[in-house]
Write a protein that holds these residues in place. Structure first.
Motif, PDB file in Angstrom:
ATOM      1  N   TRP A  18     -21.817  67.686 -70.784  1.00 42.96           N
ATOM      2  CA  TRP A  18     -21.287  66.818 -71.947  1.00 42.96           C
ATOM      3  C   TRP A  18     -23.332  66.457 -72.744  1.00 42.96           C
ATOM      4  N   ALA A  23     -24.520  64.072 -78.761  1.00 37.07           N
ATOM      5  CA  ALA A  23     -23.408  63.391 -78.453  1.00 37.07           C
ATOM      6  C   ALA A  23     -22.929  62.274 -79.815  1.00 37.07           C
ATOM      7  N   LEU A  24     -22.331  62.543 -80.905  1.00 37.90           N
ATOM      8  CA  LEU A  24     -22.162  61.852 -82.166  1.00 37.90           C
ATOM      9  C   LEU A  24     -20.861  60.316 -81.323  1.00 37.90           C
ATOM     10  N   GLN A  25     -20.850  59.998 -82.068  1.00 32.99           N
ATOM     11  CA  GLN A  25     -20.692  58.054 -82.006  1.00 32.99           C
ATOM     12  C   GLN A  25     -20.015  57.915 -80.757  1.00 32.99           C
ATOM     13  N   GLN A  26     -21.179  57.844 -80.129  1.00 30.83           N
ATOM     14  CA  GLN A  26     -21.767  57.474 -78.786  1.00 30.83           C
ATOM     15  C   GLN A  26     -22.184  55.521 -79.675  1.00 30.83           C
ATOM     16  N   PRO A 124     -14.135  56.134 -84.413  1.00 27.03           N
ATOM     17  CA  PRO A 124     -15.439  56.545 -84.968  1.00 27.03           C
ATOM     18  C   PRO A 124     -15.790  55.825 -86.133  1.00 27.03           C
ATOM     19  N   LEU A 244     -13.468  59.398 -76.861  1.00 29.07           N
ATOM     20  CA  LEU A 244     -14.668  59.442 -77.841  1.00 29.07           C
ATOM     21  C   LEU A 244     -15.637  58.591 -77.331  1.00 29.07           C
ATOM     22  N   ILE A 272     -10.338  65.642 -79.776  1.00 34.81           N
ATOM     23  CA  ILE A 272     -11.315  65.626 -80.753  1.00 34.81           C
ATOM     24  C   ILE A 272     -10.961  64.906 -82.143  1.00 34.81           C
ATOM     25  N   ARG A 275     -14.785  63.781 -87.250  1.00 34.34           N
ATOM     26  CA  ARG A 275     -16.115  63.589 -87.129  1.00 34.34           C
ATOM     27  C   ARG A 275     -16.814  64.019 -85.860  1.00 34.34           C
ATOM     28  N   THR A 276     -16.072  64.237 -84.726  1.00 37.00           N
ATOM     29  CA  THR A 276     -16.724  65.300 -83.239  1.00 37.00           C
ATOM     30  C   THR A 276     -16.652  66.472 -82.584  1.00 37.00           C
ATOM     31  N   GLY A 281     -21.328  70.603 -80.237  1.00 39.74           N
ATOM     32  CA  GLY A 281     -21.295  69.197 -79.559  1.00 39.74           C
ATOM     33  C   GLY A 281     -20.617  69.187 -78.429  1.00 39.74           C
ATOM     34  N   HIS A 283     -18.289  66.801 -77.277  1.00 42.27           N
ATOM     35  CA  HIS A 283     -17.118  66.627 -77.179  1.00 42.27           C
ATOM     36  C   HIS A 283     -16.100  68.144 -76.810  1.00 42.27           C
TER      37      HIS A 283
END
Length: 454
Positions: A18, A23-26, A124, A244, A272, A275-276, A281, A283
């Protein structure tokens, strides 16, 4: 099927694959060395669940896909370390058991019980930062990342909190397992599950009548058999959380002797969030390689083509029990948004457990800015989902709820017709509003009734 399906290429996937994807929301950790040290410690800790439990849940989900079971998934919007207390865990377990008893009685089928806890410590956020009185700080992302107080020290992303999340998850799991194994869930004694509110709840009379009927049925069966109905003394109980924080999930991803593939052993049933869920992506890349049953949240903006590409990515072999789609459309949009998805999945012959999340699509704010949800909208989305599945020739196989066993006042309406004025009395959620114990039980009664009608 019109698509060519193929399984995960083991050579192209590893638990850290991954990291090559967006990688969103990290969280943004200031010190990479501090993060690596925490992850090294986390990787060395024992897992929270076993591969055998994971595969047992997958089989139950496969049975739910065929209409032989119904999934009840519920718990807090976001757990907090401070709520890792015996009374909070007990009350949460009580309301889920009470709801499952109502569903078993009303639907006449087994219920798969999944707690949205023992790991739901991250959330998130719509923005990376928050500004108050001219001061801008990172957003609160849940107790596994930072603290809610609006100070620079509290809002710092702290890798050590990943270890704290594991510890609190383990404590929650340990106490839950102990309660269940000690007969807390025994159908011979559902009075153990009573909460103090039962004596003053409009739902109490109907619930107690149901308990009496089940007790009479058990005693009748045992009289005929001349022995105790043993499986009435325990229940299977599983955990879930939104996976997440991918560093955390990677650290608990293991290979197991005598079993093929990789398992996420931080939870039985990761999902999941909306948003991700990007196809390219991080996730989706992580999830495609683990053997757990997995779920994806599907909103009203997702079209059938996008949904099917997600299905292809996450369940390329059309494996029974592997994939759950949790629809969260909102009462105002479900009638238009859901049917095209159901039609496409049915036409393609995909093995999907369809679950409705009637909470997130029905969130609103009061005139004073308090986030809440209306019970009538929650109920309407569930009822309409049952009807739409029936019309499409598919099956609504479960419900996903944010709830608590506490006497909170966060959602409007219900049997006591909570108003905006009532919200101030006991609004305790740090993120999203939850159904209280009474609203949760009322909803279980409504679900059981609607399932019989459809």
């Amino acid at each position: 099927m019109s698509r060519h399906l193929k399984g995960v290429d083991a050579a192209s996937w590893q638990p850290d694959s991954w990291q090559s994807r967006p990688a969103l929301q990290q969280p943004q950790y200031a010190d990479p060395a501090e993060l690596e040290q925490a992850l090294g410690q986390l990787q060395a800790l024992p897992p929270l669940v076993t591969s055998g439990e994971v595969l047992a849940l997958k089989q139950m989900i496969a049975e739910a896909q065929e209409g032989q079971r119904f999934l009840l998934q519920g718990g807090d919007c976001a757990e907090q370390f401070a709520d890792c207390r015996s009374e909070v865990i007990t009350n949460r377990l009580k309301i889920l058991l009470q709801m499952s008893l109502v569903l078993v009685h009303g639907m006449q089928k087994p219920v798969v019980r999944v707690g949205r806890f023992a790991g739901q410590y991250a959330k998130p956020r719509s923005a990376d930062v928050e500004t108050r009185d001219g001061i801008t700080l990172p957003s609160y992302r849940g107790d596994s990342v930072n603290r809610p107080e609006f100070t620079a020290a509290a809002r710092r992303a702290d890798p050590g909190r990943l270890l704290e999340a594991h510890v609190h998850s383990a404590l929650t799991m340990n106490f839950t397992r102990a309660l269940v194994s000690d007969g807390f869930a025994d159908l011979h004694h559902p009075e153990y599950w009573d909460l103090d509110w039962m004596s003053r709840s409009p739902m109490g009379i109907e619930y107690r009548r149901m308990v009496d009927e089940i007790g009479q049925s058990l005693r009748f069966m045992e009289t005929l058999m001349g022995q105790s109905v043993e499986n009435a003394s325990r229940v299977d109980f599983f955990t879930s959380h939104e996976a997440l924080l991918l560093h955390y999930e990677q650290a608990q991803t293991r290979q197991v002797p005598r079993r093929q593939g990789w398992f996420n052993l931080s939870t039985h049933y990761p999902w999941i969030g909306m948003r991700t869920a990007a196809l390219d992506g991080a996730h989706v890349e992580y999830f495609r390689g683990i053997r757990n049953p997995v779920a994806v949240k599907i909103g009203a903006s997702v079209d059938a083509s996008t949904m099917m590409r997600l299905v292809d990515a996450l369940n390329p072999d059309n494996e029974a029990g592997r994939l759950t789609l949790i629809t969260r459309m909102g009462a105002a949009k479900v009638e238009q948004a859901l049917p095209p998805l159901l039609d496409e999945a049915r036409r393609e012959g995909r093995k999907i457990l369809w679950v409705v999340d009637p909470m997130h699509g029905n969130t609103e704010s009061t005139s004073s800015g308090v986030k809440t949800r209306r019970f009538d909208n929650i109920r309407a989305e569930i009822e309409r989902s049952f009807e739409l599945h029936r019309a499409a020739g598919t099956r609504l196989g479960g419900v996903h709820l944010e709830l608590t066993g506490e006497d909170v006042t966060e959602c409007l309406g219900g049997a006591r017709d909570l108003s905006e004025h009532d919200l101030a009395r006991a609004y305790r959620s740090s993120v999203d509003p939850r159904l209280n114990y009474e609203q949760s039980l009322e909803l279980a009664l409504l679900i059981a009734k609607k399932s019989r009608e459809t």
